[in-house]
Design a protein around this motif. Structure first.
Motif, mmCIF file in Angstrom:
data_model
loop_
_atom_site.group_PDB
_atom_site.id
_atom_site.type_symbol
_atom_site.label_atom_id
_atom_site.label_comp_id
_atom_site.label_asym_id
_atom_site.label_seq_id
_atom_site.Cartn_x
_atom_site.Cartn_y
_atom_site.Cartn_z
ATOM 1 N N SER A 283 33.600 -13.436 32.330
ATOM 2 C CA SER A 283 33.325 -12.108 31.782
ATOM 3 C C SER A 283 34.544 -11.213 32.009
ATOM 4 O O SER A 283 35.469 -11.580 32.723
ATOM 5 C CB SER A 283 32.167 -11.444 32.525
ATOM 6 O OG SER A 283 30.971 -12.088 32.283
ATOM 7 N N ALA A 284 34.475 -10.011 31.477
ATOM 8 C CA ALA A 284 35.474 -8.985 31.791
ATOM 9 C C ALA A 284 35.322 -8.578 33.255
ATOM 10 O O ALA A 284 34.257 -8.768 33.851
ATOM 11 C CB ALA A 284 35.255 -7.778 30.899
ATOM 12 N N THR B 194 33.930 -3.366 30.593
ATOM 13 C CA THR B 194 33.323 -3.193 29.264
ATOM 14 C C THR B 194 32.774 -1.770 29.125
ATOM 15 O O THR B 194 32.967 -1.125 28.087
ATOM 16 C CB THR B 194 32.228 -4.254 29.034
ATOM 17 O OG1 THR B 194 32.770 -5.534 29.347
ATOM 18 C CG2 THR B 194 31.734 -4.246 27.601
ATOM 19 N N GLU C 42 37.638 -9.272 28.137
ATOM 20 C CA GLU C 42 37.594 -10.709 28.417
ATOM 21 C C GLU C 42 38.975 -11.340 28.231
ATOM 22 O O GLU C 42 39.307 -12.319 28.895
ATOM 23 C CB GLU C 42 36.567 -11.389 27.512
ATOM 24 C CG GLU C 42 35.131 -11.443 28.052
ATOM 25 C CD GLU C 42 34.418 -10.100 28.180
ATOM 26 O OE1 GLU C 42 34.913 -9.100 27.635
ATOM 27 O OE2 GLU C 42 33.353 -10.058 28.836
ATOM 28 N N PHE D 193 31.726 -13.658 25.584
ATOM 29 C CA PHE D 193 31.314 -12.418 24.924
ATOM 30 C C PHE D 193 31.814 -12.264 23.491
ATOM 31 O O PHE D 193 31.275 -11.483 22.746
ATOM 32 C CB PHE D 193 31.781 -11.245 25.785
ATOM 33 C CG PHE D 193 31.381 -9.856 25.383
ATOM 34 C CD1 PHE D 193 30.062 -9.546 25.064
ATOM 35 C CD2 PHE D 193 32.319 -8.832 25.375
ATOM 36 C CE1 PHE D 193 29.700 -8.232 24.745
ATOM 37 C CE2 PHE D 193 31.976 -7.521 25.058
ATOM 38 C CZ PHE D 193 30.664 -7.223 24.739
ATOM 39 N N ARG E 256 25.677 -7.163 25.026
ATOM 40 C CA ARG E 256 25.933 -7.034 26.460
ATOM 41 C C ARG E 256 25.372 -8.236 27.214
ATOM 42 O O ARG E 256 24.288 -8.723 26.906
ATOM 43 C CB ARG E 256 25.329 -5.735 27.001
ATOM 44 C CG ARG E 256 25.911 -4.461 26.372
ATOM 45 C CD ARG E 256 27.449 -4.394 26.405
ATOM 46 N NE ARG E 256 28.024 -4.513 27.723
ATOM 47 C CZ ARG E 256 28.268 -3.490 28.550
ATOM 48 N NH1 ARG E 256 27.976 -2.268 28.180
ATOM 49 N NH2 ARG E 256 28.809 -3.699 29.730
ATOM 50 N N GLY E 257 26.150 -8.701 28.170
ATOM 51 C CA GLY E 257 25.741 -9.889 28.919
ATOM 52 C C GLY E 257 26.005 -11.186 28.158
ATOM 53 O O GLY E 257 25.586 -12.266 28.574
ATOM 54 N N GLY E 258 26.735 -11.083 27.041
ATOM 55 C CA GLY E 258 26.885 -12.226 26.137
ATOM 56 C C GLY E 258 27.736 -13.372 26.647
ATOM 57 O O GLY E 258 27.721 -14.462 26.055
ATOM 58 N N SER E 259 28.454 -13.174 27.746
ATOM 59 C CA SER E 259 29.271 -14.283 28.259
ATOM 60 C C SER E 259 28.421 -15.460 28.710
ATOM 61 O O SER E 259 28.868 -16.605 28.655
ATOM 62 C CB SER E 259 30.134 -13.819 29.436
ATOM 63 O OG SER E 259 31.031 -12.836 29.002
ATOM 64 N N ASP E 260 27.206 -15.186 29.159
ATOM 65 C CA ASP E 260 26.299 -16.292 29.509
ATOM 66 C C ASP E 260 26.103 -17.187 28.288
ATOM 67 O O ASP E 260 26.159 -18.411 28.374
ATOM 68 C CB ASP E 260 24.911 -15.761 29.921
ATOM 69 C CG ASP E 260 24.928 -14.982 31.223
ATOM 70 O OD1 ASP E 260 25.891 -15.143 31.999
ATOM 71 O OD2 ASP E 260 23.977 -14.207 31.462
HETATM 72 N N1 ASP Z 1 31.628 -8.066 29.468
HETATM 73 C C1 ASP Z 1 30.426 -8.091 28.689
HETATM 74 C C2 ASP Z 1 29.409 -7.107 29.255
HETATM 75 O O1 ASP Z 1 29.691 -6.395 30.196
HETATM 76 C C3 ASP Z 1 29.844 -9.452 28.580
HETATM 77 C C4 ASP Z 1 29.374 -10.057 29.875
HETATM 78 O O2 ASP Z 1 29.780 -9.632 30.946
HETATM 79 O O3 ASP Z 1 28.612 -11.018 29.827
HETATM 80 O O4 ASP Z 1 28.334 -6.998 28.742
#
Ligand code: ASP
Ligand code: MG
Length: 422
Positions: free
Chosen positions: A41-42, A47, A78, A140, A154-158
């Motif tokens: 992730s970042a 972000t 990222e 992401f 958001r949270g898309g790196s998973d």
């Molecule tokens: N950097 C993005 C976020 O903060 C994606 C992630 O962290 O999964 O939502």
């Protein structure tokens, strides 16, 4: 020799010191003979910081032109992470190469800020793995068919990590995060919450959609669709922890149905404060009212969750449902201005101070009376239930938000989820 994908969250990537630790951990896995792909992730807060800069210049808008630039901007977090991690790995003496989504490429839809992954080309990555490199891919983000940069929400790196693991047919996708696994409920609310060694994919999907914040729900959907073995574990253990021990730590998300005999009836308790309740009162009870109310809401792109319609009295009925709190004002306005007058409904009322508490467990399939036990526990605590919804493996109730913690604690105890005394 296995092909392993590691995903590191923002906190794990939060500083150059932390990134150096990630590099040491990844290098350890590579030295053990594994082919390694890493999706970070970042850096934590980045972000939000980037999106905040956009807000300083212009209020948020929903136009494609604006959303495209938000993705252009947010995706850079990222890119910083992958570059730094590659540099850190090289400094460890471990050959490594980083790629942005468009370089792989990871093809997505054009739905800016919430794009979906369509395909991932594995050629370039495989060639690097064959050459003995660790491959680092931005989480992401991806690229649409016109080469516009997109992000996955958001949270898309998973989701990126699981999708990469699926495309490469990886042996396992390890999600390193700031908690050491999936818990029976949020330990900040119930200190007795326990880490689960395993959880079925279906339960994880329910937990994620009902409010557990450990994994982005789409990543769990992806893991289910492609049967990607996935494990959630801590990145805060010392990097040189024994690799065999590390490989067994955290929570494994399983696919097999034949779980141990002692399967708990309820595996976890999820809760969220993300919803608000709306009631349309005194609606003439005739065919088509659900469609007229919820159709108008759906046309405004507002998602509806729990729905109840009351028994009608004198030809009139009350119709209630929940929406995301962010959509509440828009939904109420729409119903008051357009829908209620057209229907001849008496009134539109709402309540934002609600929460949804859910019990989840595949054991509910084979046990009767589980929901009733939940209702008894809540009644013993004097908590009024406003709405109920059930599925095969979960029961959710909507209650006043001021009782949320009380309800979660009481249910956690009643379903024997508390930590067994050491
Ligand atoms: N950097 C993005 C976020 O903060 C994606 C992630 O962290 O999964 O939502
Ligand atoms: Mg995350």
């Amino acid at each position: 020799m296995a092909l392993i994908v590691h995903k590191y969250g923002g906190t794990s990537m939060g500083s150059t010191e932390r990134i150096a630790q990630v590099a040491k951990r990844v290098a350890k896995w590579a030295r053990a003979g594994h082919r390694m792909v890493v999706v970070p992730s970042a850096m934590s807060g980045e972000t939000n910081r980037l999106l905040g800069l956009a807000k300083e210049l212009a209020p948020a808008r929903q136009t494609p032109e604006y959303l495209r630039e938000l993705d252009m901007l947010a995706s850079t977090g990222e890119q910083v992470s992958v570059g730094l991690l590659a540099i850190a790995l090289q400094a460890e003496g471990q050959p490594a190469v980083s790629y942005a989504g468009w370089q792989v490429p990871i093809r997505t839809s054009s739905a800016y800020t919430k794009a979906r992954i369509d395909s991932i080309d594995d050629q370039r990555v495989r060639a690097d793995l064959d050459a003995g490199k660790v491959v680092i891919i931005t989480g992401f983000q991806g690229v649409d068919e016109d080469d516009n940069i997109t992000t996955l929400g958001r949270g898309g790196s998973d989701t990126s990590a699981v999708a990469v693991a699926a495309a490469l047919k990886a042996d396992e996708c390890l999600i390193f995060t700031d908690v050491d696994g999936v818990y029976t409920t949020d330990p900040r609310v119930v200190p007795e919450a326990r880490r689960m060694a395993r959880i079925s994919f279906e339960e994880m999907l329910e937990m994620a959609s009902l409010g557990s914040k450990v994994l982005q729900i789409r990543s769990v959907e992806f893991a289910g669709k492609y049967k990607v073995p996935m494990r959630v574990l801590s990145s805060f253990t010392p990097w040189d922890i024994d690799i065999a021990e590390e490989a067994q730590s955290g929570t494994l998300i399983t696919f097999e149905e034949d779980e141990p005999m002692e399967q708990a009836v309820v595996s976890g308790i999820a809760f969220n404060r993300d919803e608000a309740k709306i009631s349309v009162l005194g609606v003439p009870d005739r065919p088509g009212i659900a469609y007229q109310i919820l159709g108008a809401v759906a046309d405004a792109n507002i998602e509806v969750d729990v729905i109840i319609q009351n028994l009608s009295k004198d030809g009139k009925t009350d119709f209630s449902f929940t929406v995301n709190r962010n959509d509440y004002a828009r939904a109420v306005d729409l119903l008051k201005d357009r829908v209620a007058p057209a229907l001849g409904a008496a009134e539109v009322v709402g309540d934002t101070r609600i929460c949804k508490v859910s019990i989840v467990g595949i054991g509910m399939r084979s046990h009767v009376g589980v929901a009733a036990r939940m209702f008894r526990v809540l009644s013993e605590e004097g908590i009024n239930i406003q709405m109920i919804s059930t599925s095969e493996i979960k029961t959710s109730v909507v209650i006043d938000e001021k009782y949320m913690e009380l309800a979660v604690r009481a249910l956690h105890r009643a379903f024997d989820l508390d930590q067994p005394a050491a």
